[in-house]
Design an enzyme around this catalytic site. Structure first.
Site, short mmCIF file in Angstrom:
data_model
loop_
_atom_site.label_atom_id
_atom_site.label_comp_id
_atom_site.label_asym_id
_atom_site.label_seq_id
_atom_site.Cartn_x
_atom_site.Cartn_y
_atom_site.Cartn_z
CE LYS A 32 -15.76 -24.47 -30.79
NZ LYS A 32 -16.15 -25.03 -29.40
NE ARG A 105 -13.70 -28.70 -30.77
CZ ARG A 105 -12.92 -27.79 -31.56
NH1 ARG A 105 -12.81 -28.45 -32.83
NH2 ARG A 105 -12.39 -26.83 -31.41
N GLY A 114 -15.87 -19.26 -23.16
CA GLY A 114 -15.98 -19.77 -21.67
C GLY A 114 -17.36 -20.06 -21.16
CG MET A 116 -21.57 -22.15 -24.72
SD MET A 116 -23.10 -22.64 -24.53
CE MET A 116 -23.49 -23.86 -25.77
NE ARG A 372 -12.33 -17.89 -31.76
CZ ARG A 372 -12.54 -18.37 -30.59
NH1 ARG A 372 -13.88 -18.79 -30.12
NH2 ARG A 372 -11.58 -18.33 -29.74
CG HIS A 490 -20.91 22.48 -17.35
ND1 HIS A 490 -19.57 22.67 -16.65
CD2 HIS A 490 -20.87 23.58 -18.27
CE1 HIS A 490 -19.00 23.61 -16.97
NE2 HIS A 490 -19.58 24.10 -18.03
NE ARG A 599 -23.40 25.21 -27.01
CZ ARG A 599 -22.62 24.12 -27.22
NH1 ARG A 599 -21.30 24.06 -27.45
NH2 ARG A 599 -23.45 23.19 -27.29
NE ARG A 658 -26.62 28.58 -28.86
CZ ARG A 658 -26.45 27.85 -28.19
NH1 ARG A 658 -27.17 26.60 -28.10
NH2 ARG A 658 -25.56 27.90 -27.20
CB SER A 805 -28.81 23.26 -36.75
OG SER A 805 -28.23 22.56 -36.01
CB THR A 808 -30.76 16.06 -30.54
OG1 THR A 808 -29.39 16.08 -30.60
CG2 THR A 808 -31.61 16.20 -32.01
CB CYS A 872 -25.99 21.40 -33.86
SG CYS A 872 -27.50 22.16 -33.17
CE1 TYR A 892 -24.95 20.66 -39.52
CE2 TYR A 892 -26.07 21.15 -41.69
CZ TYR A 892 -25.74 21.20 -40.53
OH TYR A 892 -26.32 22.32 -39.84
P1 ADP Z 1 -13.75 -23.51 -27.10
O1 ADP Z 1 -15.04 -23.33 -27.84
O2 ADP Z 1 -13.92 -23.21 -25.48
O3 ADP Z 1 -12.72 -22.99 -27.54
P2 ADP Z 1 -13.35 -26.18 -28.16
O4 ADP Z 1 -14.37 -26.84 -28.53
O5 ADP Z 1 -12.31 -25.53 -29.05
O6 ADP Z 1 -13.87 -25.06 -27.15
O7 ADP Z 1 -12.39 -26.99 -27.11
C1 ADP Z 1 -11.13 -26.49 -26.65
C2 ADP Z 1 -9.94 -27.18 -27.09
O8 ADP Z 1 -10.04 -28.77 -26.85
C3 ADP Z 1 -9.52 -26.93 -28.46
O9 ADP Z 1 -8.91 -25.82 -28.38
C4 ADP Z 1 -8.45 -28.13 -28.64
O10 ADP Z 1 -7.33 -27.78 -28.29
C5 ADP Z 1 -9.34 -29.10 -27.72
N1 ADP Z 1 -9.84 -30.30 -28.73
C6 ADP Z 1 -11.27 -30.19 -29.23
N2 ADP Z 1 -11.30 -31.43 -29.88
C7 ADP Z 1 -10.36 -31.79 -30.00
C8 ADP Z 1 -10.10 -33.06 -30.87
N3 ADP Z 1 -10.90 -33.75 -31.42
N4 ADP Z 1 -8.84 -33.27 -30.84
C9 ADP Z 1 -7.66 -32.78 -30.01
N5 ADP Z 1 -8.15 -31.56 -29.46
C10 ADP Z 1 -9.39 -31.16 -29.24
MG MG Z 2 -30.80 24.73 -26.73
MG MG Z 3 -11.87 -23.32 -29.28
#
Ligand code: ADP
Ligand code: MG
Ligand code: MG
Length: 921
Positions: A32, A105, A114, A116, A372, A490, A599, A658, A805, A808, A872, A892
């Site tokens: 990020k 963030r 989800g 962190m 990203r 099988h 075969r 074979r 061949s 494995t 094979c 191959y």
């Molecule tokens: P995650 O990694 O779970 O996506 P983010 O750090 O992207 O978490 O934060 C989640 C949301 O919080 C972002 O999508 C954004 O909408 C909001 N957010 C984070 N920082 C700011 C900011 N400086 N201003 C406004 N919204 C923010």
């Molecule tokens: Mg065999």
């Molecule tokens: Mg985000």
């Protein structure tokens, strides 16, 4: 000795058209942070990113190595960075008149969705809120932000990072959320946005009191405490239980650490000219080059994802059934939409890949908050790679690397409708043996499958395990479900070869064959004729008939385009394993450059097998060479026909045939009728026949009288097969066709077996040339390397072979001493306890069995530098194993027809990652 602490840069600033970091610094700044820096500071971008700064992953590492203490230099560096943000924004953090608010963030190198935490609106307290109200002229907005901060802070910092176990499992966030819901409920409001400013004020008061009561501490008023509390919480979330668990699954090392981003807040919750949203530069569901996204008016942060309100589509293209009535961003804010549209295009061109972006609109002004590389499914991956190559955004190698080999599976087979799957609970789970989806009515025997299918019923064959005698019923079924067996049992092998949906080792169900029913662990009771739907890609079993979505490869131009690039890039050949001319055709259509394993046993199973099987049995129970030759003469025409048809389909591409391999006892008849018929044909009594049958019994047939050993005991068996191969070849050539047979001797362990069989080949060669009036017949002579000794003796074996061949499947079985038909009993535990990293029958055990293969290749090529070498076993279709085969210099790989495209792509990846001098295919 004087020590000088060297200055380490722990804080990287971004914003105002410049940035200390850039996109290449993901390891230090996290994904990020690096992308925020890139968007804010790259001369070609300089996008509207709220200013901020990133505390590096090194701070996190330091924090954990020093009893949760920060580096001494951090505070001063952070203070300076915050001052720069204040200057850029014209606001001051903690200032009662014109306060700056920030977000904290998380951001690891690799995204951990989800796992962190994020805290928004930091810096609000009883004093600064007055400033926010003054500046914005919007008290409702200010209190909305305030209640959000208090909720998030209590949850993320005070409870989770504070290590407080919620009472009765109900966290503080839930407690506070229920209060909010209660207000909505009593007032009859539908949305959060309906709550009035006075109600918000009261809620804030209530929240604070509740926090003291539940957590025993007040929500901190001091903005600095809020800021550092949030930073500390993000760092501790790196070692949270969920995050550790996630990293284990995704193989992310603990040492990486997370970065923390502190960023000036912009507000999507400032009324109806403000919004927040997420979008993709292309459709991640199908890869179409169309901007695709959702937004929410008057909302902040996670609201879009949280599903509090139904998000609206950014444009017409993004409409779905739930959102089609909502106004698009393009309609209500055309100017902002256009700006966003242009930015996403620029981002994609800049990063040269599909991007997943987060944005916020504050009173009509657009801000970019994240970008990203966007996740996508297989269909989309192929389309995007192909389109981007066509438009010259990326080169061939990049396009090829953009698609993971296993993602192709999604393109090859029909699958259960993913939308329906999302809302349906599986009744059982097994090993995903044959990909794709299927549905049908349950039957419990192969005969029933055949019978029901002949009535036009779609059936799913459910068995404890399958054997060659079930092949017909398996073929007639839509899918196969077994309760025992592993990925190379099988059932799994056969199904994969056909590209048929199959789940094996499904221990969640118990079959009661007497009542033709089964019971799943979850209590579901299924009887014959009930509908089931299987997801062979994930190994999931569903009750009922689920919709299937079909995919036609021939119409998939993107796929065709991509595979052209694949073939240009790869250096290793890809062949197919085939049992029948039909398989050969299928593999050929998928791009196989030959057959790596044909075969001949197939003719003894299933439809049309009566006559050849009878002749084979006759041969088996023969006592004298004369009897045996008579039976073999009868068999000859069947063997020749099969081989000829397959050579013809492949039209000059090599076909490795074979010679007869399985232990003979597998074919011995057991029912009285068949035995009677045999005794009559052979002119011997039943008791004599019974004695002969008994004499064939072996204690360990897999290690018994089979493979080359049959050809040594009964040279006439080899003779008949070689004659069939040569005659078929000559007949085709005389017709003006091409044919290239490769004779492969199975189950060998030394050179002398090969010399012995070669003498037979030479004799038959001469005889056939004379008989058919030709001077030459093209062929190669070689062997399967499937016994460890053969690999070790490769140098002398190569004196008598034109090719090797590696078989494995057996090589793995014999190296480990694991019976591949019985691993279902213990392998799951081995994998659970991590005694093995993966199923060695699926992915080559590189450090053990792989070592034997390497020795085989090296020693073979010492004798014959140009020795042709392939594989094979089932591993030939496993991407990781394909890369291994490339690295050790194989010519191959060969795999089931439906794995051919996957192996081709894997071979191309290998050629890019591990360049090697091209070897003749
Ligand atoms: P995650 O990694 O779970 O996506 P983010 O750090 O992207 O978490 O934060 C989640 C949301 O919080 C972002 O999508 C954004 O909408 C909001 N957010 C984070 N920082 C700011 C900011 N400086 N201003 C406004 N919204 C923010
Ligand atoms: Mg065999
Ligand atoms: Mg985000």
């Amino acid at each position: 000795m004087a020590t000088k602490t060297k200055t380490v840069k722990y804080v990287y600033s971004f914003g105002g058209g410049k940035a200390d970091g850039n996109e290449s610094m993901k390891n230090l700044l996290g994904g990020k942070g690096a992308n925020l820096a890139e968007m804010a500071g790259h001369p070609k971008l300089r996008l509207p990113v709220p200013p901020g700064y990133t505390l590096t992953t090194e701070v996190c590492t330091h924090y954990y190595q020093n009893k949760k203490k920060y580096p001494a230099q951090l505070a001063a560096q952070a203070e300076k960075a915050l001052a720069a943000v204040e200057k850029e924004m014209g606001k001051k953090f903690g200032d009662p008149i014109n306060p700056l608010l920030v977000s904290v963030r998380s951001g690891a190198r690799k995204s951990m969705p989800g796992m962190m935490e994020t805290v928004l609106d930091i810096g609000l307290n009883e004093k600064t809120i007055e400033g926010v109200i003054q500046q914005s002229g919007d008290a409702r907005f200010a209190y909305d932000a305030y209640r959000r901060l208090i909720m998030m802070y209590a949850d993320v910092v005070m409870e989770k990072a504070g290590g407080i176990e919620p009472k009765g499992g109900k966290g503080i966030r839930k407690v506070l959320d229920e209060k909010l819901e209660k207000v909505k409920h009593t007032k009859g409001y539908q949305f959060d946005t309906d709550i009035t400013v006075d109600e918000l004020k009261a809620l804030v008061k209530d929240f604070k009191a509740t926090i003291i009561k539940v957590l025993g501490k007040p929500f901190p008023e001091d903005p600095q405490e809020q800021l550092w509390g949030s930073i500390g919480a993000v760092f501790s979330s790196w070692m949270g239980k969920r995050a550790i668990e996630y990293r284990r699954i995704e193989n992310i090392p603990d040492e990486w650490g997370t970065a923390v981003n502190v960023q000036a807040m912009v507000f999507g919750n400032m009324g109806d000219t403000s919004a927040t949203g997420v979008a993709f530069t292309r459709n991640p569901g199908n890869g179409e080059n169309k901007f695709y996204g959702e937004y929410l008016l008057n909302a902040q942060g996670e609201d879009v994802v949280a599903g509090i309100r139904t998000p609206a589509p950014v444009n017409d293209y993004s409409k779905n059934d739930q959102s089609k009535h909502l106004p698009t961003l393009q309609e209500i804010m055309p100017k902002v939409y256009k700006e966003l549209f242009d930015i996403q295009k620029r981002l994609e061109v800049h990063y040269k890949d599909m991007q997943d972006i987060e944005f916020t609109i504050e009173k009509g002004t657009l801000y970019m908050l994240q970008c990203r590389v966007g996740k996508r499914n297989g269909v989309a991956a192929v389309r995007i790679a192909s389109d981007m190559y066509n438009s010259k955004l990326i080169d061939a190698k990049t396009a090829v690397k953009r698609v993971a080999p296993n993602q192709l599976v999604e393109l090859l087979l029909p699958m259960l409708d993913p939308e329906v799957q999302k809302v349906t609970k599986a009744i059982a789970k097994g090993l995903p043996a044959g990909p794709g989806g299927a549905k049908g009515r349950v039957v419990f025997s192969s005969n029933d499958a055949v019978e029901w299918a002949s009535r036009g019923e779609k059936v799913i064959l459910v068995r404890e395990e399958t054997s060659p005698e079930d092949v017909d019923g398996m073929h007639k079924s839509q899918a196969i479900l077994t309760t025992k067996g592993g990925m190379t049992s099988h059932a799994a092998l056969v199904a994969r070869g056909w590209g048929k949906c199959c789940i094996v080792g499904c221990t969640d169900i118990e079959i009661h064959s007497e009542t033709k029913s089964f019971k799943a662990n979850d209590g579901t009771y299924i009887k014959e004729g009930d509908w089931l739907s299987l997801d062979g890609t994930k190994g999931l079993v569903y009750l009922g008939s689920m919709a299937l979505v079909d995919i036609d490869l021939d119409k998939n131009l993107a796929y065709k385009n991509l595979m052209k690039l694949v073939d240009k890039v790869k250096v290793m050949g890809v062949r197919t394993n085939a049992e029948t001319p039909g398989d050969a055709m299928q593999g050929f259509k998928f791009g196989a450059e030959g057959i790596g394993l044909f075969r001949t046993e197939h003719m003894f199973y299933g439809e049309g097998s009566d006559e050849p099987l009878f002749l084979l049995r006759k041969m088996i129970v023969s006592k004298t060479e004369k009897e045996r030759r008579e039976a073999l003469n009868g068999l000859f025409k069947y063997v020749k026909k099969d081989i000829k048809e397959t050579l013809e389909v492949m039209n000059g591409h090599p076909v490795t045939i074979r010679l007869l391999d399985p232990p003979l006892h597998e074919f011995v008849p057991h029912d009285k009728e068949k035995l009677k018929q045999l005794s009559k044909e052979l002119g011997i009594s039943m008791s004599i026949l019974n004695r002969r049958v008994l004499a064939l019994h072996e204690n360990n047939p897999m290690l018994g009288h089979r493979g080359v050993r049959l050809g040594v005991s009964y040279p006439e068996i080899t003779e008949m097969q070689i004659r069939a191969i040569f005659e078929a070849t000559v007949e085709l050539i005389k017709k003006g066709k091409k044919a290239m047979p490769e004779i492969m001797i199975p189950v060998t362990c030394g050179k002398h077996e090969l010399s012995h069989q070669r003498a037979i080949v030479n004799t038959v060669y001469k005889e056939t040339c004379e008989k058919m009036g030709v001077k030459k017949i093209p062929y190669l002579y070689g062997t399967m390397i499937e016994i460890p000794r053969a690999a070790l003796k490769a140098n002398s074996m190569a004196e008598e072979a034109d090719f090797f061949s590696f078989g494995t499947n057996d090589l793995t079985q014999m190296s480990f001493g694991f019976s591949r038909d019985d691993i279902g009993g213990f392998l799951p535990k081995y994998l659970d306890l991590k005694l093995l990293p993966s199923d060695p029958f699926q992915t080559i055990d590189q450090s053990g069995v792989g070592e034997l293969i390497k020795i085989g290749v090296e020693r073979g090529r010492i004798t014959k530098p140009n020795l042709k070498i392939g594989i094979c076993g089932e591993h030939g279709g496993d991407p990781e194993s394909v890369v291994f085969c490339h690295r050790i210099g194989m010519n191959y790989v060969s795999c089931s027809p439906f794995r051919v495209p996957i192996a081709r792509l894997a071979a191309a990846h290998a050629a890019i990652d591990f360049p090697r001098k091209e070897l003749k295919k």
